[in-house]
Scaffold this motif. Structure first.
Motif, PDB file in Angstrom:
ATOM      1  N   UNK A   1       1.239  -1.109   0.418  1.00 40.84           N
ATOM      2  CA  UNK A   1      -0.005  -0.127   0.125  1.00 40.84           C
ATOM      3  C   UNK A   1       1.021   1.233   0.106  1.00 40.84           C
ATOM      4  N   UNK A   2       2.067   1.307   0.782  1.00 42.38           N
ATOM      5  CA  UNK A   2       2.937   2.493   0.594  1.00 42.38           C
ATOM      6  C   UNK A   2       4.469   2.219   0.725  1.00 42.38           C
ATOM      7  N   UNK A   3       5.198   2.483  -0.146  1.00 39.77           N
ATOM      8  CA  UNK A   3       6.766   3.128   0.483  1.00 39.77           C
ATOM      9  C   UNK A   3       7.826   4.178   0.565  1.00 39.77           C
ATOM     10  N   UNK A   4       8.359   4.612   1.440  1.00 35.46           N
ATOM     11  CA  UNK A   4       8.796   5.839   1.645  1.00 35.46           C
ATOM     12  C   UNK A   4      10.083   5.616   1.861  1.00 35.46           C
ATOM     13  N   UNK A   5      10.429   6.224   2.508  1.00 34.68           N
ATOM     14  CA  UNK A   5      11.910   7.412   3.099  1.00 34.68           C
ATOM     15  C   UNK A   5      12.332   8.606   3.672  1.00 34.68           C
ATOM     16  N   UNK A   6      12.213   7.867   4.874  1.00 31.54           N
ATOM     17  CA  UNK A   6      12.863   8.693   5.615  1.00 31.54           C
ATOM     18  C   UNK A   6      14.250   8.986   5.797  1.00 31.54           C
ATOM     19  N   UNK A   7      15.006  11.011   5.785  1.00 25.69           N
ATOM     20  CA  UNK A   7      16.403  10.375   5.849  1.00 25.69           C
ATOM     21  C   UNK A   7      16.542  12.373   6.913  1.00 25.69           C
ATOM     22  N   UNK A   8      18.069  12.247   6.695  1.00 29.14           N
ATOM     23  CA  UNK A   8      18.478  13.287   7.215  1.00 29.14           C
ATOM     24  C   UNK A   8      19.649  13.335   6.484  1.00 29.14           C
ATOM     25  N   UNK A   9      20.630  14.865   6.803  1.00 28.10           N
ATOM     26  CA  UNK A   9      21.780  15.400   5.929  1.00 28.10           C
ATOM     27  C   UNK A   9      22.295  15.875   7.307  1.00 28.10           C
ATOM     28  N   UNK A  10      23.323  15.975   6.831  1.00 23.24           N
ATOM     29  CA  UNK A  10      24.527  15.904   7.989  1.00 23.24           C
ATOM     30  C   UNK A  10      25.215  17.433   7.877  1.00 23.24           C
ATOM     31  N   UNK A  11      24.999  17.738   6.347  1.00 22.78           N
ATOM     32  CA  UNK A  11      25.920  18.317   5.749  1.00 22.78           C
ATOM     33  C   UNK A  11      25.015  19.819   6.531  1.00 22.78           C
ATOM     34  N   UNK A  12      23.403  19.533   6.172  1.00 29.47           N
ATOM     35  CA  UNK A  12      22.514  21.635   6.399  1.00 29.47           C
ATOM     36  C   UNK A  12      21.734  21.136   8.291  1.00 29.47           C
TER      37      UNK A  12
END
Length: 223
Positions: free
Chosen positions: A1-12
């Protein structure tokens, strides 16, 4: 039903999430971010309350194991949920309950987590993580690259109708919050086009909020 991604940017320090689904307006229920705190996806048989709850616990400094235990205590139906938990700093965690739908899987990278259910291929989250980690540029671009990789890998078993992306920076409000709530076409490609329209104006909207006297012209009739 769903595909997703969660992320962080260590530079910004930016944090972001992106999701796609056969379900209408998926981002309105599943995408959760808080500046300086974390990025959370709450999906599958969705309980939208888990996103804000997870972010509140992250803000209190709870780590992955404690966080999942607390969420289990807050939701007696956690076995139907799927979670991606990416704090601004520290350990990333994922969870798929035993009643997650269809083919489901999650994958983790150094600064991201991906997951999905009713997938065409259980390897899809790992391909999303790979695409994200091999990409460069603005966090939104990297998230969209991962989403496009998911579509190329087969996406859901059925058609995708809705998608969205949400990012925070240093402000208390999202600097990017774009959605395609329903499309019978190619919503992930449409979201990419929407980002391309929004990206050149993004800083202008930040300036309007923080320093309106320096904001560029509005460019609309009557002003």
């Amino acid at each position: 039903m769903t595909f997703s991604i969660a992320a962080r940017c260590p530079q910004t320090g930016m944090l972001g999430v992106a999701a796609a689904s056969s379900s209408i307006a998926v981002a309105s229920r599943c995408c959760h971010v808080a500046a300086g705190v974390g990025a959370v996806m709450s999906q599958n048989v969705t309980n939208p309350a888990l996103g804000p709850r997870a972010l509140a616990l992250m803000a209190q400094g709870q780590r992955a194991g404690e966080l999942l235990a607390a969420l289990a205590g807050a939701d007696p139906h956690l076995a139907w949920r799927q979670l991606l938990l990416v704090p601004a700093q520290g350990e990333i965690a994922t969870f798929s309950g035993q009643h997650a739908l269809g083919v489901f899987a999650t994958a983790q990278g150094e600064h991201c987590a991906a997951g999905g259910n009713i997938l065409a291929d259980a390897r899809l989250p790992a391909r999303m993580v790979q695409a994200f980690e091999e990409s460069r540029g603005h966090l939104a671009e990297r998230l969209l690259t991962a989403m496009q990789a998911a579509v190329a890998a087969g996406g859901e078993v059925g058609p995708i109708h809705a998608t969205g992306i949400k990012l925070v920076s240093t402000q208390s409000w999202p600097v990017v919050d774009l959605r395609v709530d329903w499309s019978d076409g190619e919503p992930v490609a449409e979201l990419q086009q929407l980002w391309q329209r929004y990206q050149p104006q993004m800083q202008d909207y930040i300036t309007r909020a923080e320093a309106p006297e320096q904001a560029p012209g509005y460019g609309v009739p009557g002003l």
